[in-house]
Motif scaffolding. Structure first.
Motif: not given
Lengths: 141, 64
Positions: B2-4, B34-37, B60, B63
Motif C-alpha cells: 500500500k502507498t500513502k 496510488e492503486k498499488g498496482k 510504502f 503487508d
C-alpha cells in the motif's frame, strides 16, 4: 504551442510537425512511385507500401499530438511493460512455429518458408501489441 | 503493498500530473502507484519520497 480544434487540443511543437512532415513526404513519394508502375513493376509494391506507411504515420502523429507531452514519456513502467510483453511474445512465436512444424509433419501441409514468414510475423506483432495492452490495463507490474 | 502517495500528494497540493512531471514519469504511472498496482524502482521510490518530503518506508507499506 497548442491549437484547439473544436474541443480537441492539438500540439504543434517541432516533434509533432516533424512527424507530420515525414508522413506527408512518404505519402507523396509513394504516390510518385505509383505513377511509374507501368515502367517498373516493383514500383507499385514500394509505392503502395510508402503510401500506407505514410497514412499510418499521419494517424499516429495525429493521435500523439492530441495527448499532452507528459503522456508520451517512455518511463520505467512503460519500459517494463514493453520488456514483459516482448518476452511473452517471443515464447508465443516459438510456440506458433513449433505448431506449424508439427502440423506440417503430421498432416503433410506442404508448408513453405514464405507461408510461415507472414504468419509468424503477424503472430509476433499482434501478440506484442495485445500483451502490451493487457499488462498496461490491470496486472501488477 | 500500500502507498500513502495520494494522501501526501494532497497535503502538498499536487495533482497527479504535477507529481509525474517532478519525478519524470507519466501521470498513468502515478495512478497505478496510488492503486498499488505498480512496484516502483528504488530510484523512483526515492524521487517520490524526496518530492513529498518523507522517507521511503513512510511512503510504502508492505503487508508482512
Amino acid at each position: 504551442m497548442i491549437r484547439e480544434i473544436g474541443k480537441m487540443k492539438i500540439r504543434k511543437d517541432k516533434d509533432v510537425l516533424r512527424f507530420f512532415g515525414i508522413s506527408l513526404v512518404s505519402i507523396l513519394l509513394g504516390a510518385a512511385m505509383l505513377m511509374f508502375k507501368a515502367v517498373f513493376g516493383a514500383a507499385a509494391f514500394f509505392g503502395g507500401g510508402l503510401v500506407l506507411a505514410g497514412v499510418i504515420m499521419f494517424v499516429m502523429a495525429l493521435c500523439a499530438s492530441m495527448k499532452p507531452k507528459t503522456d508520451l514519456v517512455v518511463d520505467e513502467r512503460v519500459a517494463r511493460i514493453n520488456e514483459k510483453a516482448g518476452y511473452s511474445a517471443f515464447w508465443i512465436v516459438l510456440l506458433a512455429v513449433t505448431i506449424l512444424y508439427w502440423a506440417d509433419k503430421l498432416w503433410s501441409l506442404s508448408v513453405e518458408l514464405k507461408d510461415i514468414y507472414s504468419t509468424v510475423l503477424f503472430v509476433g506483432m499482434f501478440s506484442w501489441i495485445i500483451l502490451r495492452w493487457h499488462y498496461n490495463k490491470g496486472s501488477v507490474i | 503493498m500500500k502507498t500513502k502517495i495520494k494522501e501526501l500528494r494532497a497535503r502538498h497540493n499536487l495533482t497527479q500530473e504535477e507529481l509525474a512531471i517532478k519525478v519524470g514519469v507519466r501521470r498513468e504511472t502515478i495512478v497505478f502507484l496510488e492503486k498499488g498496482k505498480y512496484n516502483p524502482s528504488l530510484k523512483l521510490a526515492h524521487d517520490i519520497a524526496r518530492v513529498l518530503g518523507v522517507r521511503i518506508d513512510e511512503l510504502f507499506i508492505f503487508d508482512d
